[in-house]
Design an enzyme around this catalytic site. Structure first.
Site, PDB file in Angstrom:
ATOM      1  N   SER A 142       0.869  -1.197   0.000  1.00  0.00           N
ATOM      2  CA  SER A 142       0.000   0.000   0.000  1.00  0.00           C
ATOM      3  C   SER A 142       0.894   1.231   0.000  1.00  0.00           C
ATOM      4  O   SER A 142       2.084   1.138   0.360  1.00  0.00           O
ATOM      5  CB  SER A 142      -0.842  -0.011   1.279  1.00  0.00           C
ATOM      6  OG  SER A 142      -1.488   1.232   1.473  1.00  0.00           O
ATOM      7  N   TYR A 155      -2.367  -1.253  10.397  1.00  0.00           N
ATOM      8  CA  TYR A 155      -2.307  -1.343   8.931  1.00  0.00           C
ATOM      9  C   TYR A 155      -0.956  -0.834   8.426  1.00  0.00           C
ATOM     10  O   TYR A 155      -0.296  -1.489   7.616  1.00  0.00           O
ATOM     11  CB  TYR A 155      -3.458  -0.514   8.341  1.00  0.00           C
ATOM     12  CG  TYR A 155      -3.663  -0.699   6.857  1.00  0.00           C
ATOM     13  CD1 TYR A 155      -4.397  -1.777   6.356  1.00  0.00           C
ATOM     14  CD2 TYR A 155      -3.151   0.215   5.938  1.00  0.00           C
ATOM     15  CE1 TYR A 155      -4.602  -1.946   4.988  1.00  0.00           C
ATOM     16  CE2 TYR A 155      -3.354   0.057   4.572  1.00  0.00           C
ATOM     17  CZ  TYR A 155      -4.079  -1.017   4.103  1.00  0.00           C
ATOM     18  OH  TYR A 155      -4.286  -1.179   2.749  1.00  0.00           O
TER      19      TYR A 155
HETATM   20  P1  NAD Z   1     -11.522  -5.971  -0.051  1.00  0.00           P
HETATM   21  O1  NAD Z   1     -12.100  -5.823   1.317  1.00  0.00           O
HETATM   22  O2  NAD Z   1     -12.359  -5.677  -1.253  1.00  0.00           O
HETATM   23  O3  NAD Z   1     -10.915  -7.419  -0.258  1.00  0.00           O
HETATM   24  C1  NAD Z   1     -10.222  -8.094   0.736  1.00  0.00           C
HETATM   25  C2  NAD Z   1     -10.216  -9.557   0.403  1.00  0.00           C
HETATM   26  O4  NAD Z   1      -9.536 -10.247   1.462  1.00  0.00           O
HETATM   27  C3  NAD Z   1     -11.601 -10.166   0.308  1.00  0.00           C
HETATM   28  O5  NAD Z   1     -11.618 -11.152  -0.702  1.00  0.00           O
HETATM   29  C4  NAD Z   1     -11.781 -10.801   1.677  1.00  0.00           C
HETATM   30  O6  NAD Z   1     -12.731 -11.860   1.684  1.00  0.00           O
HETATM   31  C5  NAD Z   1     -10.386 -11.296   1.924  1.00  0.00           C
HETATM   32  N1  NAD Z   1     -10.102 -11.596   3.318  1.00  0.00           N
HETATM   33  C6  NAD Z   1     -10.261 -10.792   4.407  1.00  0.00           C
HETATM   34  N2  NAD Z   1      -9.923 -11.462   5.519  1.00  0.00           N
HETATM   35  C7  NAD Z   1      -9.525 -12.708   5.140  1.00  0.00           C
HETATM   36  C8  NAD Z   1      -9.086 -13.862   5.829  1.00  0.00           C
HETATM   37  N3  NAD Z   1      -8.957 -13.887   7.164  1.00  0.00           N
HETATM   38  N4  NAD Z   1      -8.793 -14.965   5.109  1.00  0.00           N
HETATM   39  C9  NAD Z   1      -8.939 -14.974   3.756  1.00  0.00           C
HETATM   40  N5  NAD Z   1      -9.359 -13.901   3.049  1.00  0.00           N
HETATM   41  C10 NAD Z   1      -9.656 -12.791   3.739  1.00  0.00           C
HETATM   42  O7  NAD Z   1     -10.212  -5.049  -0.019  1.00  0.00           O
HETATM   43  P2  NAD Z   1      -9.251  -4.502  -1.176  1.00  0.00           P
HETATM   44  O8  NAD Z   1      -9.297  -3.030  -1.108  1.00  0.00           O
HETATM   45  O9  NAD Z   1      -9.469  -5.204  -2.453  1.00  0.00           O
HETATM   46  O10 NAD Z   1      -7.849  -4.920  -0.543  1.00  0.00           O
HETATM   47  C11 NAD Z   1      -7.006  -5.898  -1.099  1.00  0.00           C
HETATM   48  C12 NAD Z   1      -5.570  -5.598  -0.677  1.00  0.00           C
HETATM   49  O11 NAD Z   1      -5.178  -4.339  -1.221  1.00  0.00           O
HETATM   50  C13 NAD Z   1      -5.381  -5.484   0.839  1.00  0.00           C
HETATM   51  O12 NAD Z   1      -4.146  -6.058   1.216  1.00  0.00           O
HETATM   52  C14 NAD Z   1      -5.349  -3.974   1.053  1.00  0.00           C
HETATM   53  O13 NAD Z   1      -4.629  -3.628   2.199  1.00  0.00           O
HETATM   54  C15 NAD Z   1      -4.642  -3.534  -0.211  1.00  0.00           C
HETATM   55  N6  NAD Z   1      -4.842  -2.124  -0.533  1.00  0.00           N
HETATM   56  C16 NAD Z   1      -6.081  -1.627  -0.788  1.00  0.00           C
HETATM   57  C17 NAD Z   1      -6.215  -0.274  -1.109  1.00  0.00           C
HETATM   58  C18 NAD Z   1      -7.547   0.353  -1.428  1.00  0.00           C
HETATM   59  O14 NAD Z   1      -7.594   1.575  -1.552  1.00  0.00           O
HETATM   60  N7  NAD Z   1      -8.601  -0.394  -1.588  1.00  0.00           N
HETATM   61  C19 NAD Z   1      -5.093   0.550  -1.151  1.00  0.00           C
HETATM   62  C20 NAD Z   1      -3.845  -0.001  -0.874  1.00  0.00           C
HETATM   63  C21 NAD Z   1      -3.731  -1.346  -0.570  1.00  0.00           C
END
Ligand code: NAD
Length: 260
Positions: A142, A155
């Protein structure tokens, strides 16, 4: 380009992970999906990948907060896909609170899913990648792996940590055809961020569109969200031979967030 390769994408039932899984499938990869959600909706997404791209696609519901289930995910993927060539450590959760109010159990959960699960999965797949002398490990970090924001202790710590893990794995595999890199997205409009927009709107008594605009204006100079498709495309590139000497890198897709 990746026909015949097999990939695990953790947390791929929604958001960025689903975008990455679809991009890898489009490039010809067999896919192991993972994550939580409504079983019917997950089955529909799995079938959509098979229909759209004609690749073998499975789903495993492993809870990545549990090390034994991470190990089992790697084992079941190896069995069902005939090996694992690409590991995308993407699953992640967020919790926001000032440090003095931060519930210790939320700290533990964020570190377990965002950081420790990547360690356990990497540890489990590396031996078979070494045997075939080919592999790609891509950690979804991130902008918060590079800089901090208030009220995100767990985080930010987990994302800084995963950049450290990325570098160590890259060094340990530097003389092989295995590479390990991280992608650092800025704001991407997914369920994880929609929750933060809702909380902000409630807290500040503003409509959600205004909260969304504020969120972008505060951090992301482009004032536009990055997309799961863009992150999927970078993942596919990192799996290509053109990226063979990109090792231990943290590549930003953040609309200029960390250029400031
Ligand atoms: P999201 O909430 O849409 O997806 C998260 C996924 O992780 C889902 O499929 C969920 O079911 C799964 N998950 C959560 N807990 C779990 C567990 N205990 N076991 C198995 N699966 C689990 O979130 P996202 O925004 O798509 O995030 C995905 C990644 O990207 C994360 O690591 C997040 O930190 C990172 N990220 C997101 C953003 C953003 O702006 N959305 C920015 C930077 C980084």
């Amino acid at each position: 380009m990746l026909r015949g390769k097999a990939a695990i994408v953790t947390g791929s039932t929604s958001g960025i992970g689903l975008g990455i899984a679809r991009a890898l499938a489009e490039a010809g990869c067999k896919i192991m999906l993972n994550g939580f959600g409504d079983p019917l909706a997950i089955e529909q997404e799995r079938k959509r990948i098979v229909r759209d791209f004609g690749v073998e696609t499975h789903f495993d519901s492993a809870d990545l907060s549990k090390p034994a289930e991470v190990q089992q995910l790697v084992e079941s993927s190896t069995r069902e896909l005939g090996g694992v060539d690409i590991l995308v450590n993407n699953a992640g959760i967020q919790h926001t609170a000032p440090i003095e109010d931060f519930p210790p159990e939320r700290w533990d959960a964020v570190i377990a899913i965002n950081l420790s699960a990547a360690f356990h999965a990497t540890r489990a797949v590396i031996p078979q990648m070494r045997k075939r002398n080919w592999g790609r490990i891509i950690n979804i970090a991130s902008a918060h792996g590079l800089v901090a924001s208030a009220e995100k202790a767990a985080y930010v710590a987990s994302k800084h940590g995963i950049l450290g893990l990325t570098k160590v794995v890259a060094l340990e595999t530097a003389t092989t055809e295995i590479t390990c890199n991280a992608i650092c997205p800025g704001w991407v409009l997914t369920p994880l961020v929609e929750k933060q927009i809702k909380e902000r709107a409630q807290h500040e008594h503003i409509v959600e569109q205004a909260a969304k605009n504020e969120l972008l204006a505060e951090k992301q100079p482009s004032h536009e969200f990055a997309t799961p498709e863009q992150i999927g495309a970078l993942t596919v590139f990192l799996c290509s031979e053109a990226a063979a000497q990109i090792r231990g890198a943290a590549i930003s897709i953040d609309g200029g967030w960390t250029a400031q």
